[in-house]
Enzyme design. Structure first.
Site, PDB file in Angstrom:
ATOM      1  N   CYS A  28       0.239   1.011   1.227  1.00  0.00           N
ATOM      2  CA  CYS A  28       0.898   2.334   1.578  1.00  0.00           C
ATOM      3  C   CYS A  28       1.501   3.297   0.488  1.00  0.00           C
ATOM      4  CB  CYS A  28       1.626   2.080   2.874  1.00  0.00           C
ATOM      5  SG  CYS A  28       2.426   3.771   3.481  1.00  0.00           S
ATOM      6  N   CYS A  31       4.857   4.589   1.190  1.00  0.00           N
ATOM      7  CA  CYS A  31       5.945   3.569   1.498  1.00  0.00           C
ATOM      8  C   CYS A  31       6.557   2.970   0.020  1.00  0.00           C
ATOM      9  CB  CYS A  31       5.215   2.175   2.178  1.00  0.00           C
ATOM     10  SG  CYS A  31       4.605   2.577   3.700  1.00  0.00           S
TER      11      CYS A  31
END
Length: 103
Positions: A28, A31
């Site tokens: 991600c 993230c």
């Protein structure tokens, strides 16, 4: 930031005080941007907070238990109970404002 999983999660959430939990995944991109922000917060606040990291791919049970549908999601626990949820990447100030309510 301490990485936890389905087995170790509960034992690492502070029963007294504030715990920030980052729910994300290695693949991600937002993230990856959030991780250094949370690392900084952990350094800024020192012993006042605990910062945990949960990889949703490796820990599906705890992610499901807290209704994590999007990543990154940061949950704030106060005295062992979830009290706030921030979905998506936010600036550092957003997390600082949230923490100030519980410290």
């Amino acid at each position: 930031m301490l990485a936890v999983n389905d087995v170790t999660f509960r034992n690492n959430v502070r029963q007294q005080g504030v715990t920030l939990v980052d729910f994300g995944a290695t693949w991600c991109p937002p993230c990856k941007v959030l991780k250094p922000i949370l690392d900084e917060l952990g350094g800024d606040y020192g012993e006042k907070i605990t910062v945990l990291e949960v990889d949703c791919d490796e820990s599906p049970h705890v992610a499901s238990e807290y209704g994590i549908m999007s990543m990154p999601t940061v949950l704030v626990f106060h005295n062992g109970e979830p009290v706030e949820k921030l979905i998506g990447l936010r600036p550092k100030s957003a997390y600082e404002n949230l923490l100030s309510k519980y410290l």
